[in-house]
Design a protein around this motif. Structure first.
Motif, PDB file in Angstrom:
ATOM      1  N   MET A   1     -93.367   5.731   8.863  1.00  0.00           N
ATOM      2  CA  MET A   1     -94.621   4.975   8.939  1.00  0.00           C
ATOM      3  C   MET A   1     -94.445   3.561   8.397  1.00  0.00           C
ATOM      4  SD  MET A   1     -96.556   7.129  10.360  1.00  0.00           S
ATOM      5  CE  MET A   1     -96.426   8.865  10.696  1.00  0.00           C
ATOM      6  N   TRP A   2     -93.788   3.435   7.256  1.00  0.00           N
ATOM      7  CA  TRP A   2     -93.600   2.114   6.653  1.00  0.00           C
ATOM      8  C   TRP A   2     -92.672   1.241   7.492  1.00  0.00           C
ATOM      9  CZ3 TRP A   2     -92.833   4.585   1.178  1.00  0.00           C
ATOM     10  CH2 TRP A   2     -94.100   4.864   0.649  1.00  0.00           C
ATOM     11  N   ALA A   3     -91.640   1.852   8.072  1.00  0.00           N
ATOM     12  CA  ALA A   3     -90.742   1.090   8.932  1.00  0.00           C
ATOM     13  C   ALA A   3     -91.483   0.565  10.159  1.00  0.00           C
ATOM     14  CB  ALA A   3     -89.553   1.957   9.356  1.00  0.00           C
ATOM     15  N   LEU A   4     -92.316   1.417  10.751  1.00  0.00           N
ATOM     16  CA  LEU A   4     -93.097   0.979  11.910  1.00  0.00           C
ATOM     17  C   LEU A   4     -94.100  -0.096  11.524  1.00  0.00           C
ATOM     18  CD1 LEU A   4     -93.751   4.478  13.517  1.00  0.00           C
ATOM     19  CD2 LEU A   4     -92.280   2.679  14.427  1.00  0.00           C
ATOM     20  N   ALA A   5     -94.717   0.043  10.354  1.00  0.00           N
ATOM     21  CA  ALA A   5     -95.669  -0.976   9.876  1.00  0.00           C
ATOM     22  C   ALA A   5     -94.948  -2.301   9.675  1.00  0.00           C
ATOM     23  CB  ALA A   5     -96.308  -0.518   8.570  1.00  0.00           C
ATOM     24  N   GLY A   6     -93.738  -2.250   9.095  1.00  0.00           N
ATOM     25  CA  GLY A   6     -92.968  -3.478   8.910  1.00  0.00           C
ATOM     26  C   GLY A   6     -92.641  -4.142  10.233  1.00  0.00           C
ATOM     27  N   GLY A   7     -92.303  -3.330  11.225  1.00  0.00           N
ATOM     28  CA  GLY A   7     -92.023  -3.880  12.539  1.00  0.00           C
ATOM     29  C   GLY A   7     -93.232  -4.543  13.173  1.00  0.00           C
ATOM     30  N   LEU A   8     -94.395  -3.910  12.998  1.00  0.00           N
ATOM     31  CA  LEU A   8     -95.620  -4.493  13.549  1.00  0.00           C
ATOM     32  C   LEU A   8     -95.968  -5.815  12.854  1.00  0.00           C
ATOM     33  CD1 LEU A   8     -97.920  -1.347  13.991  1.00  0.00           C
ATOM     34  CD2 LEU A   8     -96.741  -2.651  15.764  1.00  0.00           C
ATOM     35  N   LEU A   9     -95.829  -5.841  11.527  1.00  0.00           N
ATOM     36  CA  LEU A   9     -96.144  -7.061  10.793  1.00  0.00           C
ATOM     37  C   LEU A   9     -95.172  -8.178  11.158  1.00  0.00           C
ATOM     38  CD1 LEU A   9     -96.967  -5.582   7.270  1.00  0.00           C
ATOM     39  CD2 LEU A   9     -98.571  -6.581   8.914  1.00  0.00           C
ATOM     40  N   ALA A  10     -93.915  -7.824  11.374  1.00  0.00           N
ATOM     41  CA  ALA A  10     -92.928  -8.842  11.741  1.00  0.00           C
ATOM     42  C   ALA A  10     -93.202  -9.433  13.114  1.00  0.00           C
ATOM     43  CB  ALA A  10     -91.525  -8.235  11.702  1.00  0.00           C
ATOM     44  N   SER A  11     -93.787  -8.625  13.995  1.00  0.00           N
ATOM     45  CA  SER A  11     -94.042  -9.103  15.358  1.00  0.00           C
ATOM     46  C   SER A  11     -95.416  -9.730  15.507  1.00  0.00           C
ATOM     47  CB  SER A  11     -93.914  -7.939  16.350  1.00  0.00           C
ATOM     48  OG  SER A  11     -94.919  -6.955  16.108  1.00  0.00           O
ATOM     49  N   ALA A  12     -96.276  -9.574  14.485  1.00  0.00           N
ATOM     50  CA  ALA A  12     -97.666 -10.074  14.591  1.00  0.00           C
ATOM     51  C   ALA A  12     -97.716 -11.600  14.507  1.00  0.00           C
ATOM     52  CB  ALA A  12     -98.507  -9.455  13.490  1.00  0.00           C
TER      53      ALA A  12
ATOM     54  N   ALA B   1    -106.730 -11.791  27.096  1.00  0.00           N
ATOM     55  CA  ALA B   1    -107.115 -11.853  25.679  1.00  0.00           C
ATOM     56  C   ALA B   1    -105.847 -11.971  24.850  1.00  0.00           C
ATOM     57  CB  ALA B   1    -107.913 -10.615  25.291  1.00  0.00           C
ATOM     58  N   PRO B   2    -105.284 -13.155  24.726  1.00  0.00           N
ATOM     59  CA  PRO B   2    -103.999 -13.326  24.033  1.00  0.00           C
ATOM     60  C   PRO B   2    -104.037 -12.965  22.551  1.00  0.00           C
ATOM     61  CG  PRO B   2    -104.978 -15.452  24.582  1.00  0.00           C
ATOM     62  CD  PRO B   2    -105.780 -14.417  25.299  1.00  0.00           C
ATOM     63  N   TRP B   3    -105.235 -12.908  21.968  1.00  0.00           N
ATOM     64  CA  TRP B   3    -105.352 -12.564  20.550  1.00  0.00           C
ATOM     65  C   TRP B   3    -105.273 -11.053  20.320  1.00  0.00           C
ATOM     66  CZ3 TRP B   3    -109.267  -9.135  20.057  1.00  0.00           C
ATOM     67  CH2 TRP B   3    -110.236  -9.126  21.067  1.00  0.00           C
ATOM     68  N   LEU B   4    -105.433 -10.277  21.385  1.00  0.00           N
ATOM     69  CA  LEU B   4    -105.528  -8.830  21.240  1.00  0.00           C
ATOM     70  C   LEU B   4    -104.264  -8.175  20.663  1.00  0.00           C
ATOM     71  CD1 LEU B   4    -107.405  -6.429  21.682  1.00  0.00           C
ATOM     72  CD2 LEU B   4    -106.523  -6.237  24.008  1.00  0.00           C
ATOM     73  N   PRO B   5    -103.067  -8.510  21.141  1.00  0.00           N
ATOM     74  CA  PRO B   5    -101.873  -7.853  20.587  1.00  0.00           C
ATOM     75  C   PRO B   5    -101.727  -8.050  19.077  1.00  0.00           C
ATOM     76  CG  PRO B   5    -101.338  -8.961  22.635  1.00  0.00           C
ATOM     77  CD  PRO B   5    -102.719  -9.386  22.266  1.00  0.00           C
ATOM     78  N   ARG B   6    -101.995  -9.258  18.588  1.00  0.00           N
ATOM     79  CA  ARG B   6    -101.844  -9.519  17.147  1.00  0.00           C
ATOM     80  C   ARG B   6    -102.875  -8.747  16.334  1.00  0.00           C
ATOM     81  NH1 ARG B   6    -103.149 -13.186  12.924  1.00  0.00           N
ATOM     82  NH2 ARG B   6    -101.316 -13.584  11.616  1.00  0.00           N
ATOM     83  N   ALA B   7    -104.115  -8.712  16.835  1.00  0.00           N
ATOM     84  CA  ALA B   7    -105.157  -7.967  16.126  1.00  0.00           C
ATOM     85  C   ALA B   7    -104.816  -6.485  16.063  1.00  0.00           C
ATOM     86  CB  ALA B   7    -106.508  -8.176  16.822  1.00  0.00           C
TER      87      ALA B   7
END
Length: 201
Positions: A190-201, A65-71
């Motif tokens: 929390m915000w730093a981790l959120a930024g990291g997730l958005l950058a990798s999405a 399910a290649p879409w799973l990590p981004r979701a």
């Protein structure tokens, strides 16, 4: 067997050690002495399930399910942004110390928050399903089982140590100013981790 268990313990402990959203939440609950046992147990059991799945070879789910990590990254980032905002608001408002902050969250709400931090965090899947799963392939049969048990025991040791060890910091957290600093730091994490997730999405 002993070597495999030690490798599993050391590998899992090293991966969990980094300060993240889940660890920050456990630390805060430990300082508050609020639902500590149940929070630690949920974190450790969740890790145990994921570690077992990774060692059993279910890490291929992500490949199927290649879409799973981004979701998951987007959902996790949204949650972290909201939780960070709540902690930032608490930091700005101030006015509470360790004695009057213990009733801020019911057990049900605390467990739901804990489960969200755990299961909406894409990094936990990378650590458990992918990395530990990959490391475990170096072992066969009983040695692989020992590796898994070592990894699971590391989660229990870490989370219960963090949750109950946080009480050692309680004397430092008696003042409202200390809580404002802690909540502010958690918000930034929390915000730093959120930024990291958005950058990798």
């Amino acid at each position: 067997m002993t070597g495999a268990a030690a490798t599993g313990f050391a590998s899992a402990f090293a991966l969990i050690l980094a300060i993240g959203a889940q660890n920050a939440f456990v630390l805060r609950q430990g300082l508050l002495r609020a639902h500590v046992f149940w929070i630690c147990l949920v974190c450790a059991l969740s890790d145990a399930v994921l570690i077992a799945a990774g060692i059993a070879g279910f890490g291929a789910l992500v490949g199927a399910a290649p879409w799973l990590p981004r979701a998951m990254a987007l959902a996790g980032a949204a949650f972290l942004l909201v939780y960070g905002a709540l902690r930032a608001r608490a930091a700005l408002a101030g006015g509470h110390a360790i004695d009057d902050a213990t009733a801020t969250q019911s057990l049900r709400a605390a467990l739901l928050t804990c489960l969200t931090f755990t299961w909406l965090n894409p990094h936990v899947y990378l650590d458990t399903l992918a990395l530990l799963g990959a490391i475990s392939t170096a072992f066969e049969g009983a040695a692989r089982l020992a590796f898994g048990l070592g990894a699971v025991s590391a989660s229990f040791v870490f989370f219960f140590g963090l949750g109950y060890g946080a009480r050692l910091l309680a004397p430092l957290m008696r003042s409202p100013r200390a809580w404002r600093w802690l909540d502010g730091a958690i918000a930034l994490v929390m915000w730093a981790l959120a930024g990291g997730l958005l950058a990798s999405a």
